[in-house]
Motif scaffolding. Structure first.
Motif, PDB file in Angstrom:
ATOM      1  N   TYR A  63      13.114   9.251 -28.249  1.00  0.00           N
ATOM      2  CA  TYR A  63      13.125   8.405 -27.060  1.00  0.00           C
ATOM      3  C   TYR A  63      11.782   7.675 -26.993  1.00  0.00           C
ATOM      4  O   TYR A  63      10.826   8.143 -26.390  1.00  0.00           O
ATOM      5  N   ASP A  68      16.001   3.587 -24.987  1.00  0.00           N
ATOM      6  CA  ASP A  68      16.521   4.819 -25.586  1.00  0.00           C
ATOM      7  C   ASP A  68      16.990   5.782 -24.501  1.00  0.00           C
ATOM      8  O   ASP A  68      18.044   6.406 -24.619  1.00  0.00           O
ATOM      9  N   ARG A  71      20.175   4.469 -22.925  1.00  0.00           N
ATOM     10  CA  ARG A  71      21.305   4.696 -23.816  1.00  0.00           C
ATOM     11  C   ARG A  71      21.780   6.152 -23.723  1.00  0.00           C
ATOM     12  O   ARG A  71      22.961   6.430 -23.665  1.00  0.00           O
ATOM     13  N   GLU A  72      20.822   7.092 -23.677  1.00  0.00           N
ATOM     14  CA  GLU A  72      21.185   8.508 -23.564  1.00  0.00           C
ATOM     15  C   GLU A  72      21.831   8.794 -22.205  1.00  0.00           C
ATOM     16  O   GLU A  72      22.793   9.551 -22.120  1.00  0.00           O
TER      17      GLU A  72
END
Length: 109
Positions: A63, A68, A71-72
């Motif tokens: 991350y 990031d 997105r997670e």
């Protein structure tokens, strides 16, 4: 609590289920009875609770920036929305936690 005797087909179905959780080698001597049937919903409830919690656990990754993380978070939300199958680790944990109780009732103790 009063239980009714299991029919032979119900005993067979129960044996298939318990062998799936604990293996044939562990359950070969177990009596398929109503008390054992009563243990399974408790174990399955625990597995479901664990699996629901696992949907919120971030997956390993790197991350490096806010995208990031976004997105997670999107992946977590998708897992929660889809309500997929139980996680293997939760099935293993449930089977481990309930094995003693299942064996006890299957042996009439």
């Amino acid at each position: 609590m009063t239980f009714m005797a299991l029919a032979d087909t119900e005993k067979h179905d129960l044996r298939v289920i318990v062998e799936g959780f604990w293996g044939k080698h562990e359950t070969a001597s177990w009596e398929m009875n109503e008390e054992l049937v009563a243990v399974l919903p408790k174990m399955i409830s625990e597995v479901k609770s664990c699996s629901q919690a696992m949907d919120f656990v971030p997956r390993p990754g790197v991350y490096l920036n806010p995208k990031d993380v976004q997105r997670e978070l999107r992946k977590m939300a998708r897992r929660v929305k889809e309500k997929g199958t139980s996680y293997w680790v939760c099935m293993l944990m449930g089977a481990t936690n309930w094995k003693t109780e299942a064996a006890r009732v299957a042996q009439g103790l």
